[in-house]
Motif scaffolding. Sequence first.
Motif, PDB file in Angstrom:
ATOM      1  N   UNK A  91      20.762  -3.795  83.326  1.00 39.92           N
ATOM      2  CA  UNK A  91      21.374  -5.122  83.257  1.00 39.92           C
ATOM      3  C   UNK A  91      20.659  -6.099  84.178  1.00 39.92           C
ATOM      4  N   UNK A  92      20.061  -5.582  85.274  1.00 36.75           N
ATOM      5  CA  UNK A  92      19.282  -6.444  86.153  1.00 36.75           C
ATOM      6  C   UNK A  92      17.889  -5.847  86.293  1.00 36.75           C
ATOM      7  N   UNK A  93      16.966  -6.635  86.848  1.00 32.12           N
ATOM      8  CA  UNK A  93      15.605  -6.144  87.022  1.00 32.12           C
ATOM      9  C   UNK A  93      14.754  -6.370  85.772  1.00 32.12           C
ATOM     10  N   UNK A  94      13.462  -6.015  85.886  1.00 30.74           N
ATOM     11  CA  UNK A  94      12.508  -6.291  84.808  1.00 30.74           C
ATOM     12  C   UNK A  94      12.920  -5.629  83.502  1.00 30.74           C
TER      13      UNK A  94
ATOM     14  N   UNK B 221      15.639  -5.281  82.229  1.00 31.31           N
ATOM     15  CA  UNK B 221      16.710  -5.974  81.504  1.00 31.31           C
ATOM     16  C   UNK B 221      16.092  -6.918  80.490  1.00 31.31           C
ATOM     17  N   UNK B 222      15.019  -7.614  80.920  1.00 31.05           N
ATOM     18  CA  UNK B 222      14.378  -8.576  80.039  1.00 31.05           C
ATOM     19  C   UNK B 222      13.441  -7.876  79.043  1.00 31.05           C
TER      20      UNK B 222
ATOM     21  N   UNK C 158      30.647   5.424  84.232  1.00 27.91           N
ATOM     22  CA  UNK C 158      30.927   4.067  84.698  1.00 27.91           C
ATOM     23  C   UNK C 158      29.979   3.697  85.838  1.00 27.91           C
ATOM     24  N   UNK C 159      29.818   4.619  86.785  1.00 27.27           N
ATOM     25  CA  UNK C 159      28.990   4.342  87.945  1.00 27.27           C
ATOM     26  C   UNK C 159      27.542   4.089  87.523  1.00 27.27           C
TER      27      UNK C 159
ATOM     28  N   UNK D 226      27.675   0.685  85.080  1.00 26.76           N
ATOM     29  CA  UNK D 226      28.196  -0.594  85.546  1.00 26.76           C
ATOM     30  C   UNK D 226      28.068  -0.821  87.044  1.00 26.76           C
TER      31      UNK D 226
ATOM     32  N   UNK E 249      25.238   0.741  88.803  1.00 24.55           N
ATOM     33  CA  UNK E 249      23.782   0.682  88.943  1.00 24.55           C
ATOM     34  C   UNK E 249      23.151  -0.084  87.794  1.00 24.55           C
ATOM     35  N   UNK E 250      23.969  -0.493  86.816  1.00 25.75           N
ATOM     36  CA  UNK E 250      23.494  -1.275  85.667  1.00 25.75           C
ATOM     37  C   UNK E 250      22.437  -0.543  84.857  1.00 25.75           C
ATOM     38  N   UNK E 251      22.438   0.798  84.897  1.00 26.44           N
ATOM     39  CA  UNK E 251      21.458   1.583  84.141  1.00 26.44           C
ATOM     40  C   UNK E 251      22.021   1.849  82.756  1.00 26.44           C
ATOM     41  N   UNK E 252      21.867   0.891  81.845  1.00 26.88           N
ATOM     42  CA  UNK E 252      22.467   1.043  80.526  1.00 26.88           C
ATOM     43  C   UNK E 252      21.850   2.182  79.731  1.00 26.88           C
TER      44      UNK E 252
ATOM     45  N   UNK F 135      28.744  -6.960  90.298  1.00 25.24           N
ATOM     46  CA  UNK F 135      28.928  -6.383  88.963  1.00 25.24           C
ATOM     47  C   UNK F 135      29.456  -7.453  88.000  1.00 25.24           C
TER      48      UNK F 135
ATOM     49  N   UNK G 271      16.161 -11.032  93.623  1.00 25.75           N
ATOM     50  CA  UNK G 271      15.023 -10.520  92.837  1.00 25.75           C
ATOM     51  C   UNK G 271      15.425  -9.819  91.540  1.00 25.75           C
ATOM     52  N   UNK G 272      16.403  -8.915  91.606  1.00 23.31           N
ATOM     53  CA  UNK G 272      16.727  -8.169  90.377  1.00 23.31           C
ATOM     54  C   UNK G 272      17.386  -9.061  89.324  1.00 23.31           C
ATOM     55  N   UNK G 273      18.133 -10.086  89.762  1.00 20.79           N
ATOM     56  CA  UNK G 273      18.733 -11.006  88.790  1.00 20.79           C
ATOM     57  C   UNK G 273      17.671 -11.901  88.157  1.00 20.79           C
TER      58      UNK G 273
ATOM     59  N   UNK H 228      14.400 -11.188  87.843  1.00 21.23           N
ATOM     60  CA  UNK H 228      13.562 -10.377  86.957  1.00 21.23           C
ATOM     61  C   UNK H 228      14.234 -10.116  85.626  1.00 21.23           C
ATOM     62  N   UNK H 229      15.561 -10.060  85.649  1.00 27.75           N
ATOM     63  CA  UNK H 229      16.298  -9.803  84.412  1.00 27.75           C
ATOM     64  C   UNK H 229      16.478 -11.073  83.597  1.00 27.75           C
ATOM     65  N   UNK H 230      16.052 -12.206  84.168  1.00 29.97           N
ATOM     66  CA  UNK H 230      16.236 -13.473  83.461  1.00 29.97           C
ATOM     67  C   UNK H 230      17.652 -14.007  83.552  1.00 29.97           C
ATOM     68  N   UNK H 231      18.433 -13.505  84.504  1.00 27.66           N
ATOM     69  CA  UNK H 231      19.828 -13.942  84.613  1.00 27.66           C
ATOM     70  C   UNK H 231      19.966 -15.210  85.452  1.00 27.66           C
TER      71      UNK H 231
ATOM     72  N   UNK I 250      13.012  -6.194  93.795  1.00 29.46           N
ATOM     73  CA  UNK I 250      14.034  -5.804  92.813  1.00 29.46           C
ATOM     74  C   UNK I 250      14.543  -4.376  92.987  1.00 29.46           C
TER      75      UNK I 250
END
Lengths: 302, 461
Positions: free
Chosen positions: A45-48, A50-51, A261-262, A265, A267-270, B90, B113-115, B117-120, B412
Amino acid sequence: MEKRPGVFSGKVGLTFLTPALFFVAIFLILPFFWIFYLSFTNRTLTGVTAANPQFVGLENYQRLFDFDQWMRYGQFGNALKITFQFVLGSALLGQAVVGLTVAWAFYRRKGLLRETVFTLAVLAWIIPEVVVAFAWSAFLDVDRGTLNTILSAVGLGQPDWLFDYPLLTIIIFNTWRGSAFSILLFSSALETIPPSYVETADVVGASAWRKFRDIIFPLMRGHILTDLILITLWTFNVFTPFLLTGGGPTFRTELVSIYTYRTAFKFFEFGRGGAIAVVMMLINFMLAMGYLIALRRQKAVS
Amino acid sequence: MFRKAMLVRMLVIVAMISTLSAAFAGPAAAQDEIKLTMTCRCVADGVNSELVGWLLEHVIPTFEEAMAAEGKNVTVELVQFGGSDEQLKEQYALDLGVGGGYDLFSFDGFWVPEFVDAGLLQPLHTVAGDVVDEWEGWGHISEGIQAILGYQGERYGIAAGTDVREIFYRRDLFEEAGIEVPWQPTSWEEILEAGRILKEAGVETPIQINAGTAMGEATTMQGWDMVLLGAGQHMYDFDEGKWNVSSPAILDALNLYKTIYLDEELGDARLQLIADGRDRSFADFASGKIAILVEGDWFWRSAILSQMEEETRNEVVTWAKMPAKEPGAGFRGQDFVTISGGTGWVLNPNTDHPEEAWALLAHMSSQDMQLIWEEILPRINFRDDVPVAGDEVMSAMADELLPLTTVRPMLPDYAKVSYEAQLMTERVVSGEMSPEEAMEAYAEAVTDIVGEDNVIVIPVE
């Protein structure tokens, strides 16, 4: 036998089903395929990633079954073990046994006591989760909780329930929470047994245990099977203990649902979360298949 | 026939519903009222309640007036969030991930950084335009403080200030135990010694240094970093651009935890492992169960005030610098160590009213508003034209510790590595692993996150 025509034609039936099927497709089937797809990517969900998520093949599954660290606190194997103990303790030993005992104790009885017990059990079952968790936190608090106030008043000390016996505590909690279903199911199952069977046994002077073993149990086998499978499935997926313990301390109450969940949501590791969800779905699927096969066999017997 | 009639009926129903909803949406759309929403981890009479007071009584009314003077009908709603920082993060990630969220929200610098990089998140001038770069305030904010909410040379928000970390101790309990006050330990051994004397004097668990995953970043910053810096190392080597994952310093730091929580039981290991341990550590400090507590200056200016009156605080609570293991053995050869973070406010790239949202952010960051804020809650301000006002303790902490400070790496992967550090301390204080085993597991996990080329291993003799 002549086949009776239905009230509606097949087409009309389908029309009525369409809205339901539509929602099932949108909210169950599509997400399933989405999660299945996610589980082969490194999407977060966050980090490279995610995009620009990338296809990583079976990597998420390999990590899940990395047997080097498999049983370490906070790892998948540990979560599976805890879930297994939790299901065994709170569903099979807890809810089913409590349900059967209570139903049998009040068999063919009426009155205030029965109504009180049933009402309380149903209340424990239907109160919203957050309310229940809050009440139990207050009940179990080590210094000021109701339980420890009573225990220390009679000289039994103040055990730190959620810290020293976390798994046992959530097992008791979930038994308390969910026994109503088994009680109700077994009670109605008992109602269907013709009274004459038991009365005949009474005449020959059979003990309560013999009556249960030789008459009641064989007639209730189907209901018991249904009950066991259903509560196993529910308990396997339950998340409420999170509200009591957050999965801790030191991951000792981390059920697979909390682990998922952990990962997804917190660590955002989908991608990884998706892989766990797929494995969970497979386990659920196997449980449900076992249920259907057993039911079919049961029908064939009767 | 039947099917056709049914279809017609369904169409009529759909048409009716859409007409009705249009009718309800109509009047609201007719007024050109602009509604802005903002949120922070702040609750009236709860966590950061001073912030709520400042926003509701000063910032928002004056902003709405200023907007009205420009002929705009703007109302601002403050949504108070009472959960933990981790839960707030979260919430932001999920909100932004689906293109929603509040127009303006408080944000911890190390999440940037992590937000991004994610484009958020988007740079401020991308969201609100050139007016951002023309803002008068930038001239009054140092580069270092602008960098708190910056990443790769872009500004993503305006910092609300920075902080420092130190030891807080109970003057009254020290005096009762016969330890001379003011107290300034110059080595870890002196902290332990004070702990032993206090314990002897009846303070149950005198020392609190955060550990465990439940306290989240408060373990990394107030606990792990403070100890590790004292052992002479930073989690991240800025010169090499690599992570320290295995070293004598890490082992020393873990052994200090072991001494405090397991060997001598000078601290309460349980607090580090339960869900609300950090809040309880504050309560225990207030009730006298804990006498030495390592925290950020937020503890002094806000957290402790929900536990005791300001007058009592001034009387019984005081502070000391965190010493290195031995004099001169700290990070960069320092005798004392500290680390700074910082939070601030960012604009939501999804906002429908970027112009007004920026105007609100600029307004709350103006000198006028910040001077009022300093009166309510003196702290290290981000503006050089707003001095720390009216709190000598706060001023002293800023003066003595800012020259010694360091920061977290803005990367990140930081949050993941930080979690592994928390887990490492948890494994030690719970007794699950020895310091050596915990360090090995940490090295393994961090190497897995950042890659083999980005870690430094210094062998332990």
